[in-house]
Design a protein around this motif. Structure first.
Motif, mmCIF file in Angstrom:
data_model
loop_
_atom_site.group_PDB
_atom_site.id
_atom_site.type_symbol
_atom_site.label_atom_id
_atom_site.label_comp_id
_atom_site.label_asym_id
_atom_site.label_seq_id
_atom_site.Cartn_x
_atom_site.Cartn_y
_atom_site.Cartn_z
ATOM 1 N N GLY A 62 -1.904 1.311 11.883
ATOM 2 C CA GLY A 62 -2.449 0.037 11.393
ATOM 3 C C GLY A 62 -2.097 -0.155 9.937
ATOM 4 N N ILE A 93 0.044 -1.141 6.407
ATOM 5 C CA ILE A 93 0.805 -2.228 5.785
ATOM 6 C C ILE A 93 2.287 -1.927 6.088
ATOM 7 C CG2 ILE A 93 1.183 -1.149 3.530
ATOM 8 C CD1 ILE A 93 0.028 -3.729 2.249
ATOM 9 N N GLY A 102 -4.020 6.097 5.791
ATOM 10 C CA GLY A 102 -3.493 6.704 4.579
ATOM 11 C C GLY A 102 -2.046 6.421 4.191
ATOM 12 N N ASP A 152 -18.270 -0.500 1.377
ATOM 13 C CA ASP A 152 -17.812 -1.882 1.567
ATOM 14 C C ASP A 152 -17.073 -2.313 0.301
ATOM 15 O OD1 ASP A 152 -17.549 -4.651 1.706
ATOM 16 O OD2 ASP A 152 -19.430 -4.902 2.784
ATOM 17 N N HIS A 203 -9.860 -8.680 6.397
ATOM 18 C CA HIS A 203 -9.114 -9.871 6.804
ATOM 19 C C HIS A 203 -10.028 -11.015 7.261
ATOM 20 C CE1 HIS A 203 -6.175 -6.481 7.677
ATOM 21 N NE2 HIS A 203 -5.786 -7.043 6.540
HETATM 22 C C1 LIG Z 1 -5.038 -2.824 7.729
HETATM 23 S S1 LIG Z 1 -6.072 -1.454 7.466
HETATM 24 C C2 LIG Z 1 -5.516 -0.864 5.889
HETATM 25 C C3 LIG Z 1 -4.155 -0.268 5.938
HETATM 26 C C4 LIG Z 1 -3.757 0.456 4.680
HETATM 27 N N1 LIG Z 1 -3.736 -0.430 3.528
HETATM 28 C C5 LIG Z 1 -2.405 1.116 4.845
HETATM 29 O O1 LIG Z 1 -1.424 0.553 4.389
HETATM 30 O O2 LIG Z 1 -2.296 2.142 5.485
HETATM 31 C C6 LIG Z 1 -7.612 -2.191 7.091
HETATM 32 C C7 LIG Z 1 -8.719 -1.229 6.685
HETATM 33 O O3 LIG Z 1 -9.754 -1.991 6.077
HETATM 34 C C8 LIG Z 1 -10.968 -1.374 6.373
HETATM 35 N N2 LIG Z 1 -12.081 -2.332 6.210
HETATM 36 C C9 LIG Z 1 -12.491 -3.308 7.054
HETATM 37 N N3 LIG Z 1 -13.569 -3.928 6.558
HETATM 38 C C10 LIG Z 1 -13.874 -3.344 5.380
HETATM 39 C C11 LIG Z 1 -14.881 -3.531 4.397
HETATM 40 N N4 LIG Z 1 -15.825 -4.461 4.551
HETATM 41 N N5 LIG Z 1 -14.872 -2.742 3.307
HETATM 42 C C12 LIG Z 1 -13.935 -1.773 3.150
HETATM 43 N N6 LIG Z 1 -12.962 -1.540 4.054
HETATM 44 C C13 LIG Z 1 -12.912 -2.316 5.144
HETATM 45 C C14 LIG Z 1 -10.813 -0.895 7.806
HETATM 46 O O4 LIG Z 1 -11.747 0.146 8.064
HETATM 47 C C15 LIG Z 1 -9.360 -0.459 7.846
HETATM 48 O O5 LIG Z 1 -9.251 0.920 7.642
#
Ligand SMILES: C[S@@+](CC[C@H](N)C(=O)[O-])C[C@H]1O[C@@H](n2cnc3c(N)ncnc32)[C@H](O)[C@@H]1O
Length: 269
Positions: free
Chosen positions: A70, A72, A100, A151, A178
């Motif tokens: 999942g 980027i 990660g 959060d 998102h």
């Molecule tokens: C698309 S993934 C991130 C991918 C990461 N940036 C990478 O490149 O590997 C989205 C992440 O946002 C986290 N997430 C969702 N809602 C969140 C919130 N309210 N606060 C912090 N993290 C959140 C999810 O648990 C998930 O792990």
């Protein structure tokens, strides 16, 4: 001198083959490598040391085996590399690290720059954070990357980031829920934390990426479209905002159909 030249050629030959196999692998995560004219190793992988690339390869295997995919993508991370490595950015906050990928790549960049405690990364998912932490430690990046469970729109994370980074961030990378409403809260909170000149990057800003908003309120793109005109202190460009479902990534200049916004705090009030 001749020895040095030969050594350099050897390195570049081995680096040039690193992600070669991604061009033929089946998983969707390798889409960038399978575009029409991307038959080369992108800079985010090419610049890694051999042991770093070995870690990343092992990370790709394990996340695929455990269905923890999942991350980027390549265009977005190359852009981040340009800002961080080219701009000497040493204090970064990331909202959303999942398993990660970006934390490892940014950690490798920061280690090259000797920027200890340079990345503070927040995720609401404790299991994903434990997984990421294991890989950060395995990569020897614990001195460069601090992971926090919480959060990303909770003001507590601002305090934690200041104490981890020692000062305000120069770059905030948002790739979290998102969701439209949550993104608005992140924008309000983290833009206030940016000094003049600092950058904020948001991923998944296109029409195509609205699908990730589970409440169907328009996601990151809609939040930005409403928030930016109300905030004269920030200048913004939303790359690929217009890209809709069904778009051909081969036809895009910035190849990421999910879109990426670049915001900068100006001196304006
Ligand atoms: C698309 S993934 C991130 C991918 C990461 N940036 C990478 O490149 O590997 C989205 C992440 O946002 C986290 N997430 C969702 N809602 C969140 C919130 N309210 N606060 C912090 N993290 C959140 C999810 O648990 C998930 O792990």
């Amino acid at each position: 001198m001749r020895l040095l030249k030969r050594h350099r050629t050897d390195i570049s030959v081995s680096n040039a083959r690193r992600s070669e196999s991604f061009r033929t692998l089946r998983h969707d995560r390798y889409w960038w490598h399978q575009l029409g004219d991307t038959d080369y190793v992108p800079s985010i992988y090419e610049t890694l040391l051999d042991p770093e690339w070995e870690i990343l390869e092992a990370w790709f295997r394990e996340t695929e085996d455990h269905q923890l995919v999942g991350e980027i993508n390549v265009p977005a991370m190359c852009l981040v590399q340009g800002f961080v490595s080219g701009g000497g950015i040493r204090r970064i906050v990331q909202l959303g690290h999942y398993s990660g990928y970006s934390s490892l790549l940014i950690g490798f960049m920061l280690r090259r720059m000797n920027a200890q405690r340079g990345l503070f990364s927040i995720d609401i998912d404790a299991d994903a954070t434990a997984f990421t932490r294991r890989w950060i430690v395995r990569a020897g990046l614990a001195d460069y990357v601090t992971l926090h469970v919480g959060d990303s729109a909770d003001p507590v994370s601002i305090r934690e980031s200041r104490s981890a980074l020692g000062a305000q961030p120069q770059l905030v990378l948002i790739d979290s829920s998102h969701q439209y409403g949550h993104t608005l809260r992140e924008l309000d909170m983290w833009s206030d934390e940016l000094p003049v000149g600092a950058l904020m990057l948001l991923h998944d800003t296109s029409t195509f990426a609205e699908r990730w908003d589970t409440k169907a309120q328009g996601g990151v793109g809609q939040a930005l479209a409403e928030w930016v005109p109300e905030h004269r202190e920030m200048s913004a460009i939303n790359l690929n905002a217009f890209v809709a479902p069904g778009a051909d990534a081969n036809a895009l200049v910035y190849r990421d159909a999910c879109g990426l916004a670049i915001l900068q705090r100006t001196g304006r009030r």
